[in-house]
Design a protein around this motif. Sequence first.
Motif, PDB file in Angstrom:
ATOM      1  N   HIS A   1      -9.796  -7.060   1.159  1.00  0.00           N
ATOM      2  CA  HIS A   1      -9.961  -5.732   0.561  1.00  0.00           C
ATOM      3  C   HIS A   1      -8.847  -5.430  -0.433  1.00  0.00           C
ATOM      4  O   HIS A   1      -7.692  -5.777  -0.213  1.00  0.00           O
ATOM      5  CB  HIS A   1     -10.058  -4.634   1.618  1.00  0.00           C
ATOM      6  CG  HIS A   1      -8.942  -4.629   2.626  1.00  0.00           C
ATOM      7  ND1 HIS A   1      -8.805  -5.587   3.598  1.00  0.00           N
ATOM      8  CD2 HIS A   1      -7.919  -3.760   2.826  1.00  0.00           C
ATOM      9  CE1 HIS A   1      -7.747  -5.318   4.343  1.00  0.00           C
ATOM     10  NE2 HIS A   1      -7.183  -4.213   3.891  1.00  0.00           N
TER      11      HIS A   1
ATOM     12  N   HIS B   1      -7.977  -2.135  -3.560  1.00  0.00           N
ATOM     13  CA  HIS B   1      -8.394  -0.793  -3.969  1.00  0.00           C
ATOM     14  C   HIS B   1      -8.129  -0.604  -5.465  1.00  0.00           C
ATOM     15  O   HIS B   1      -7.121  -1.092  -5.987  1.00  0.00           O
ATOM     16  CB  HIS B   1      -7.620   0.291  -3.214  1.00  0.00           C
ATOM     17  CG  HIS B   1      -7.519   0.075  -1.734  1.00  0.00           C
ATOM     18  ND1 HIS B   1      -8.599  -0.218  -0.943  1.00  0.00           N
ATOM     19  CD2 HIS B   1      -6.437   0.122  -0.897  1.00  0.00           C
ATOM     20  CE1 HIS B   1      -8.196  -0.342   0.319  1.00  0.00           C
ATOM     21  NE2 HIS B   1      -6.891  -0.146   0.374  1.00  0.00           N
TER      22      HIS B   1
ATOM     23  N   HIS C   1      -5.854  -8.262   0.087  1.00  0.00           N
ATOM     24  CA  HIS C   1      -5.320  -8.940   1.272  1.00  0.00           C
ATOM     25  C   HIS C   1      -6.332  -8.832   2.402  1.00  0.00           C
ATOM     26  O   HIS C   1      -7.345  -8.160   2.277  1.00  0.00           O
ATOM     27  CB  HIS C   1      -3.946  -8.361   1.666  1.00  0.00           C
ATOM     28  CG  HIS C   1      -3.944  -6.958   2.201  1.00  0.00           C
ATOM     29  ND1 HIS C   1      -2.858  -6.112   2.099  1.00  0.00           N
ATOM     30  CD2 HIS C   1      -4.882  -6.217   2.848  1.00  0.00           C
ATOM     31  CE1 HIS C   1      -3.122  -4.951   2.674  1.00  0.00           C
ATOM     32  NE2 HIS C   1      -4.348  -4.982   3.131  1.00  0.00           N
TER      33      HIS C   1
ATOM     34  N   ARG D   1       0.873  -1.173   0.000  1.00  0.00           N
ATOM     35  CA  ARG D   1       0.000   0.000   0.000  1.00  0.00           C
ATOM     36  C   ARG D   1       0.909   1.222   0.000  1.00  0.00           C
ATOM     37  O   ARG D   1       1.952   1.206   0.664  1.00  0.00           O
ATOM     38  CB  ARG D   1      -0.881   0.059   1.249  1.00  0.00           C
ATOM     39  CG  ARG D   1      -1.885  -1.084   1.390  1.00  0.00           C
ATOM     40  CD  ARG D   1      -2.980  -1.015   0.355  1.00  0.00           C
ATOM     41  NE  ARG D   1      -4.060  -1.977   0.587  1.00  0.00           N
ATOM     42  CZ  ARG D   1      -4.183  -3.156  -0.023  1.00  0.00           C
ATOM     43  NH1 ARG D   1      -3.269  -3.566  -0.898  1.00  0.00           N
ATOM     44  NH2 ARG D   1      -5.219  -3.936   0.242  1.00  0.00           N
TER      45      ARG D   1
ATOM     46  N   TYR E   1      -3.515   3.630  14.950  1.00  0.00           N
ATOM     47  CA  TYR E   1      -2.646   4.118  13.882  1.00  0.00           C
ATOM     48  C   TYR E   1      -3.453   4.951  12.912  1.00  0.00           C
ATOM     49  O   TYR E   1      -4.642   4.692  12.687  1.00  0.00           O
ATOM     50  CB  TYR E   1      -2.053   2.901  13.171  1.00  0.00           C
ATOM     51  CG  TYR E   1      -1.725   3.064  11.714  1.00  0.00           C
ATOM     52  CD1 TYR E   1      -0.439   3.425  11.301  1.00  0.00           C
ATOM     53  CD2 TYR E   1      -2.694   2.849  10.738  1.00  0.00           C
ATOM     54  CE1 TYR E   1      -0.148   3.553   9.949  1.00  0.00           C
ATOM     55  CE2 TYR E   1      -2.400   2.983   9.389  1.00  0.00           C
ATOM     56  CZ  TYR E   1      -1.125   3.340   9.002  1.00  0.00           C
ATOM     57  OH  TYR E   1      -0.838   3.468   7.673  1.00  0.00           O
TER      58      TYR E   1
ATOM     59  N   ASP F   1      -6.280   6.502   6.519  1.00  0.00           N
ATOM     60  CA  ASP F   1      -6.492   5.136   6.990  1.00  0.00           C
ATOM     61  C   ASP F   1      -6.435   5.128   8.509  1.00  0.00           C
ATOM     62  O   ASP F   1      -5.522   5.717   9.097  1.00  0.00           O
ATOM     63  CB  ASP F   1      -5.346   4.217   6.530  1.00  0.00           C
ATOM     64  CG  ASP F   1      -5.411   3.861   5.054  1.00  0.00           C
ATOM     65  OD1 ASP F   1      -6.514   3.580   4.559  1.00  0.00           O
ATOM     66  OD2 ASP F   1      -4.339   3.853   4.412  1.00  0.00           O
TER      67      ASP F   1
HETATM   68  O1  GTQ Z   1      -5.286  -0.126   2.604  1.00  0.00           O
HETATM   69  O2  GTQ Z   1      -5.251  -2.186   3.225  1.00  0.00           O
HETATM   70  O3  GTQ Z   1      -2.657   2.330   6.022  1.00  0.00           O
HETATM   71  O4  GTQ Z   1      -3.485  -2.935   4.968  1.00  0.00           O
HETATM   72  C1  GTQ Z   1      -2.202   0.078   6.518  1.00  0.00           C
HETATM   73  C2  GTQ Z   1      -2.412  -1.265   6.231  1.00  0.00           C
HETATM   74  C3  GTQ Z   1      -3.718   0.662   4.747  1.00  0.00           C
HETATM   75  C4  GTQ Z   1      -4.891  -1.023   3.363  1.00  0.00           C
HETATM   76  C5  GTQ Z   1      -2.855   1.023   5.761  1.00  0.00           C
HETATM   77  C6  GTQ Z   1      -3.289  -1.635   5.221  1.00  0.00           C
HETATM   78  C7  GTQ Z   1      -3.947  -0.661   4.468  1.00  0.00           C
END
Ligand code: GTQ
Length: 343
Positions: free
Chosen positions: A138, A140, A97, A61, A82, A152
């Motif tokens: 998920h 993107h 993932h 990511r 976080y 996030d």
């Molecule tokens: O978009 O799946 O900021 O798995 C940290 C871990 C985003 C994501 C993050 C992640 C994702």
Amino acid sequence: MTADPYEAIDALGAAPLWRYYGNLFPPEPVTAAVPFLWRYDALRPYMLHFAEALSLQEAERRVLMLVNPGLKEPPATVDNLYAGIQIILPGETAQAHRHSANAFRFIIEGEGAYTTVNGERVHMHPGDFLLTPGWHWHDHSHEGQGPMMWLDGLDYPLVNKMEAAFFELLGERLQTPTVPDDQSQRLFIHGRLTPRWLHRIGAASPIGNYPWAETEKAFEAIGDSVPGSPVDGIVLEYTNPWTGGPVMPTMSCRISRLRPGFSGQPFRHTASTIFHVVRGHGITRVNGVDLHWGPHDVFAVPGWSVYRHENLATDEDAVLFHYSDEPAQQALGLYRVDDRPFR
Ligand code: GTQ
């Protein structure tokens, strides 16, 4: 007995409680996290830089983590939570993932991207709040024009401390949709009319997207008819339609409208909170530190810190999205508020 009984017991895997007592049982919560603000205007050029410099084949990511200066290893934004800012460019995909950590996105800018969550494509618009509960697949995709950026939020610091972290790749880069796009939003967003042919599965809300348009409608409907909270203004929680409770078991996600000139009462609670400025300008004083915020900034309020919000504009609302570990603390019987007056 050897010369130094302290060394001897150390070698035997034992330690004297009396030398540790005050650290292990502090009279009040102790945290290494500090009040801190991340300026969106300053980070944005670096987001764009890395979007050009690093492909999504090279990065799982493309995210800048917002690391609290007191919590660098392992990196976290506040003790159990976080925040990161993610960027995806037109035509890109981020592979599928899943992980046991719960996640959400709060959309900052851009149009035309969607995330696919357990087979449902969920489209993103600025101000939308999207869920990726723990162990949901998920990925993107971005089929729009300019860069798309969002905040996030994850509970991985807590999940890792609990030693309950799992991660898995799907193997296919993208999921194949199994239900109509944005279906969960249409089914559930009304909130007071819950589909009864469906059954509650898991601990999280079934809603993929809480759209900004609905949030605005709620603020408009409430208007200025009520005073709201003296601490947090007109504060609304995103809720799980099955329970009326928080959207995910570990994180409470809320949005506050601070009226023009709002000057909040100081308050504190044991939950740690991360704020994201949707719009407006203001100051939040956290344990005596003034955090001056503007649009899209993020700031950290560590647990048990006294905080107090102020909307600096006399003619404009300020809107703050915020999330905390309150549900996790509540579930463990640890949540407390300080109801003494502050001076
Ligand atoms: O978009 O799946 O900021 O798995 C940290 C871990 C985003 C994501 C993050 C992640 C994702």
